[in-house]
Design an enzyme around this catalytic site. Structure first.
Site, PDB file in Angstrom:
ATOM      1  N   LYS A 151      -3.981 -43.868   0.600  1.00 27.87           N
ATOM      2  CA  LYS A 151      -4.304 -42.446   0.517  1.00 27.87           C
ATOM      3  C   LYS A 151      -5.185 -42.153  -0.696  1.00 27.87           C
ATOM      4  CE  LYS A 151       0.107 -41.655   2.779  1.00 27.87           C
ATOM      5  NZ  LYS A 151      -0.400 -41.408   4.128  1.00 27.87           N
ATOM      6  N   ASP A 172       8.643 -40.936  -4.478  1.00 32.74           N
ATOM      7  CA  ASP A 172       7.616 -41.393  -3.553  1.00 32.74           C
ATOM      8  C   ASP A 172       6.408 -40.489  -3.751  1.00 32.74           C
ATOM      9  OD1 ASP A 172       5.939 -41.963  -1.447  1.00 32.74           O
ATOM     10  OD2 ASP A 172       7.435 -41.671   0.127  1.00 32.74           O
ATOM     11  N   TRP A 181       8.896 -37.552   5.489  1.00 36.06           N
ATOM     12  CA  TRP A 181       9.001 -38.832   4.785  1.00 36.06           C
ATOM     13  C   TRP A 181      10.303 -38.961   4.021  1.00 36.06           C
ATOM     14  CZ3 TRP A 181       6.554 -42.795   6.343  1.00 36.06           C
ATOM     15  CH2 TRP A 181       5.339 -42.634   7.021  1.00 36.06           C
TER      16      TRP A 181
END
Length: 366
Positions: free
Chosen positions: A200, A176, A105
């Protein structure tokens, strides 16, 4: 019926209590005669839902008064473009963004940010196969960077950063936290901006939470779309355009559920217990492998591999038969992955551990 435990990395498991309440309120929210899906986002009913969600999140994370909470669309991935378009304008152009690459990511973030600014990869764990975090002494940071970007929990690679790094004076840290937000205590004041996709640990896909310090708002580049300009979003309480109303409603129910569980400190204790239980089973012998350095193992996303990968399909079939779902690893890395977010009960982790031991041929007394 077999009890189902969903180990998907996202969209992920939600608390049963939240789903039951949403089901009960589906056709008529609090006597309004409407489903939340049908409400005007500017009506008093939804405004009350939005404000309670914002207030509860601020309380849960102890968000300081000089930070704004934005509920945006496009997912965490879109923030890889939205954030540089909003933050690099604070600096003379062309600005530089520092990144620490710890997995898939952060790699995507680097690629996208390069469209809007110079990118400096201050450190990378690529040589280790993304199994660790480079020591801070090796980070080559830019003194006047627009910001330092970190992915503090790599969902695919299972690497978690459990410290707040030292950044040069005046350089805000952007984090993040998509796959571990609300799972552990965080000092928001140490960051300039925190963001996370909801699917999530917060709620359904479609909502992105952005927590941003006020002095970082109002510097959007001229070509930044108006709906992604933090100034417009903040000034209009996340309603510059029609927000993802139902997603915000579910997120609000999750925030309320978290408060009922004792808040983030209590949830962190549970998450530590779940992670210890699972990693102990994986480490018991060499039948399974988790390749991440122990100091940086994620509490939320646990990738693992069978020593004999010819048994992968048998492992997954047996897991499915026992109600243990979505254990196949990400296509980019293979193997298996168990995501054990806040809503995963310890009973689910124990059921997985029992199956791991059974499949490995370990006796009950192991």
């Amino acid at each position: 019926m077999t009890t189902i435990y969903n180990f998907s990395a996202g969209p992920a498991v939600l608390p049963k209590e939240v789903l039951r309440q949403a089901a009960a309120e589906m056709l008529d929210w609090h006597g309004s005669g409407m489903s939340v899906m049908e409400m005007s986002h500017r009506g008093p009913e939804f405004i009350s839902i939005y404000r309670e969600a914002e207030r509860d999140l601020r309380e849960l994370m102890n968000v300081p008064d000089n930070y704004r909470i934005l509920f945006m669309q496009g997912g965490g991935l879109s923030q890889n473009a939205v954030i540089p378009m909003n933050l690099v304008g604070r600096k003379a152009q062309p600005a530089t963004i520092d990144f620490v690459r710890t997995g898939s990511w952060s790699g995507k973030s680097i690629k996208e940010a390069a469209r809007y600014a110079n990118v400096n990869v201050a450190a990378s764990a690529e040589d280790s196969g993304f199994t660790t975090v480079p020591p801070q002494s090796e980070w080559r940071l830019t003194p006047d960077a627009a910001y330092l970007h970190l992915c503090t929990n790599e969902t695919i690679d299972g690497v978690e950063i459990d410290f707040v790094p030292d950044a040069p004076a005046g350089v805000p840290i952007v984090a993040d936290m998509s796959s571990h937000i609300l799972s552990r205590q965080v000092d928001v004041s140490k960051y300039g901006l925190i963001f996370g996709g909801a699917q999530k640990n917060i709620g359904p896909a479609g909502v992105t939470v952005v927590i941003v310090r006020e002095d970082l708002i109002g510097h959007a580049l001229p070509f930044c779309p108006s709906a992604f300009d933090f100034r417009n979003v903040a000034d209009n309480e996340s309603m510059y355009n029609t927000p993802p109303t139902y997603g915000i409603y579910i997120a609000g129910l999750v925030f309320r559920w978290l408060k009922q569980q004792g808040g983030i400190a209590a949830m962190e204790r549970k998450n530590i217990e779940k992670a210890r239980l699972l990693y102990a089973a994986l480490d018991a012998d060499d039948f399974y492998q988790n390749r991440v350095a122990p100091a940086y193992r994620s509490r939320m996303n646990v990738p693992f591999y069978l020593r004999d990968e010819s048994k992968n399909e048998a492992f997954l079939a047996g897991a499915k038969a026992r109600g243990l779902l979505q254990l196949k690893g990400h296509k980019s890395v293979g193997g298996m992955r168990a995501s054990i977010y806040n809503a995963m009960p310890i009973e689910g982790v124990q059921a997985l551990v029992d199956y791991l031991n059974e499949f490995a041929g370990r006796g009950r007394g192991f």
